[in-house]
Design a protein around this motif. Structure first.
Motif, short mmCIF file in Angstrom:
data_model
loop_
_atom_site.label_atom_id
_atom_site.label_comp_id
_atom_site.label_asym_id
_atom_site.label_seq_id
_atom_site.Cartn_x
_atom_site.Cartn_y
_atom_site.Cartn_z
N ASN A 115 -25.13 -42.19 -32.28
CA ASN A 115 -25.96 -41.47 -31.33
C ASN A 115 -26.75 -42.46 -30.50
OD1 ASN A 115 -25.40 -38.78 -32.33
ND2 ASN A 115 -26.56 -39.38 -34.11
N VAL A 116 -26.78 -42.24 -29.18
CA VAL A 116 -27.50 -43.13 -28.28
C VAL A 116 -28.40 -42.29 -27.38
CG1 VAL A 116 -27.29 -44.85 -26.45
CG2 VAL A 116 -25.59 -44.76 -28.29
N ILE A 117 -29.68 -42.66 -27.33
CA ILE A 117 -30.61 -42.07 -26.37
C ILE A 117 -31.10 -43.20 -25.48
CG2 ILE A 117 -32.82 -40.90 -26.04
CD1 ILE A 117 -32.46 -39.68 -28.82
N VAL A 118 -30.96 -43.02 -24.18
CA VAL A 118 -31.42 -44.01 -23.21
C VAL A 118 -32.55 -43.36 -22.41
CG1 VAL A 118 -30.80 -45.36 -21.18
CG2 VAL A 118 -29.17 -45.11 -23.06
N LEU A 119 -33.63 -44.10 -22.24
CA LEU A 119 -34.76 -43.60 -21.46
C LEU A 119 -34.88 -44.42 -20.19
CD1 LEU A 119 -37.35 -43.22 -24.36
CD2 LEU A 119 -35.76 -41.50 -23.46
N HIS A 120 -34.91 -43.72 -19.06
CA HIS A 120 -35.04 -44.41 -17.78
C HIS A 120 -36.47 -44.90 -17.60
CE1 HIS A 120 -37.16 -41.02 -15.94
NE2 HIS A 120 -36.25 -40.24 -16.51
N GLY A 121 -36.66 -45.76 -16.64
CA GLY A 121 -37.98 -46.35 -16.41
C GLY A 121 -38.83 -45.57 -15.42
N PRO A 140 -32.33 -38.13 -21.07
CA PRO A 140 -33.12 -37.02 -20.54
C PRO A 140 -33.89 -37.41 -19.27
CG PRO A 140 -34.23 -37.97 -22.43
CD PRO A 140 -32.90 -38.66 -22.30
N GLN A 141 -34.10 -36.43 -18.41
CA GLN A 141 -34.96 -36.64 -17.24
C GLN A 141 -36.40 -36.51 -17.72
OE1 GLN A 141 -34.53 -37.39 -13.78
NE2 GLN A 141 -36.73 -37.60 -14.07
N LEU A 142 -37.08 -37.63 -17.80
CA LEU A 142 -38.44 -37.63 -18.31
C LEU A 142 -39.41 -36.99 -17.31
CD1 LEU A 142 -38.50 -41.24 -19.78
CD2 LEU A 142 -38.21 -39.09 -21.01
N PRO A 143 -40.44 -36.33 -17.81
CA PRO A 143 -41.42 -35.71 -16.92
C PRO A 143 -42.41 -36.74 -16.36
CG PRO A 143 -42.06 -35.35 -19.19
CD PRO A 143 -40.72 -36.05 -19.21
N ASN A 144 -42.95 -36.43 -15.20
CA ASN A 144 -44.07 -37.17 -14.64
C ASN A 144 -43.80 -38.68 -14.58
OD1 ASN A 144 -46.61 -37.38 -13.51
ND2 ASN A 144 -47.66 -37.38 -15.47
N THR A 145 -42.66 -39.08 -14.04
CA THR A 145 -42.28 -40.50 -14.08
C THR A 145 -43.07 -41.38 -13.11
OG1 THR A 145 -40.47 -40.16 -12.51
CG2 THR A 145 -39.94 -40.00 -14.86
N ASP A 146 -43.78 -40.78 -12.17
CA ASP A 146 -44.61 -41.58 -11.27
C ASP A 146 -45.97 -41.90 -11.88
OD1 ASP A 146 -42.66 -41.75 -9.30
OD2 ASP A 146 -43.27 -39.85 -8.40
N ASN A 147 -46.33 -41.20 -12.93
CA ASN A 147 -47.58 -41.45 -13.64
C ASN A 147 -47.37 -41.12 -15.13
OD1 ASN A 147 -50.26 -42.03 -14.14
ND2 ASN A 147 -50.98 -40.00 -13.56
N LEU A 197 -47.50 -41.80 -22.39
CA LEU A 197 -46.67 -41.98 -23.58
C LEU A 197 -46.60 -40.70 -24.42
CD1 LEU A 197 -44.96 -43.73 -25.44
CD2 LEU A 197 -47.08 -44.53 -26.49
N ALA A 198 -47.73 -40.07 -24.67
CA ALA A 198 -47.73 -38.87 -25.51
C ALA A 198 -46.88 -37.76 -24.90
CB ALA A 198 -49.16 -38.38 -25.72
N GLU A 199 -47.02 -37.55 -23.60
CA GLU A 199 -46.25 -36.50 -22.91
C GLU A 199 -44.76 -36.78 -22.96
OE1 GLU A 199 -46.20 -34.36 -18.54
OE2 GLU A 199 -46.74 -36.49 -18.64
N GLN A 200 -44.38 -38.01 -22.66
CA GLN A 200 -42.97 -38.33 -22.61
C GLN A 200 -42.33 -38.39 -23.99
OE1 GLN A 200 -42.27 -41.64 -19.98
NE2 GLN A 200 -42.51 -40.28 -18.23
N SER A 201 -43.02 -38.91 -24.98
CA SER A 201 -42.44 -38.95 -26.32
C SER A 201 -42.28 -37.54 -26.89
CB SER A 201 -43.26 -39.83 -27.26
OG SER A 201 -44.58 -39.38 -27.35
N GLU A 202 -43.24 -36.66 -26.65
CA GLU A 202 -43.12 -35.27 -27.09
C GLU A 202 -41.92 -34.60 -26.40
OE1 GLU A 202 -45.57 -31.07 -26.87
OE2 GLU A 202 -46.69 -32.94 -26.76
N PHE A 203 -41.76 -34.86 -25.10
CA PHE A 203 -40.63 -34.30 -24.36
C PHE A 203 -39.31 -34.76 -24.95
CE2 PHE A 203 -37.38 -34.49 -21.12
CZ PHE A 203 -37.44 -33.23 -20.59
N VAL A 204 -39.18 -36.05 -25.23
CA VAL A 204 -37.93 -36.60 -25.78
C VAL A 204 -37.62 -35.97 -27.13
CG1 VAL A 204 -36.84 -38.69 -26.69
CG2 VAL A 204 -38.05 -38.76 -24.50
N LEU A 205 -38.61 -35.88 -27.99
CA LEU A 205 -38.38 -35.30 -29.31
C LEU A 205 -37.97 -33.84 -29.25
CD1 LEU A 205 -41.33 -36.94 -31.25
CD2 LEU A 205 -38.89 -37.47 -31.47
N LYS A 206 -38.50 -33.09 -28.30
CA LYS A 206 -38.18 -31.67 -28.19
C LYS A 206 -36.90 -31.39 -27.40
CE LYS A 206 -42.79 -29.73 -28.60
NZ LYS A 206 -43.86 -28.97 -27.92
#
Length: 64
Positions: free
Chosen positions: A3-9, A36-43, A46-55
């Motif tokens: 399994n591979v998860i890649v997170l964009h910058g 996944p398309q991470l939320p709020n990538t312009d600002n 960590l807590a918001e994005q890690s929760e998003f990835v896990l869910k």
């Protein structure tokens, strides 16, 4: 199966750069792949994005 998860910058999207190529190559190697398309990538926060990835990732990774 691996399994591979890649997170964009910062400001990125899953369809940019080398991500489509990597997805194709890993799927060819029988790997489950998720970018996944991470939320709020312009600002990012960590807590918001890690929760998003896990869910929202489609992979079920074992937790040691």
């Amino acid at each position: 199966m691996r399994n591979v998860i890649v997170l964009h910058g910062w400001g990125g999207i899953p369809q940019s750069f080398w991500f489509p190529y990597l997805k194709k190559e890993l799927e060819h190697e029988k790997c489950s792949f998720c970018i996944p398309q991470l939320p709020n990538t312009d600002n990012p926060k960590l807590a918001e994005q890690s929760e998003f990835v896990l869910k929202n990732t489609k992979l079920h990774l074992p937790i040691d």
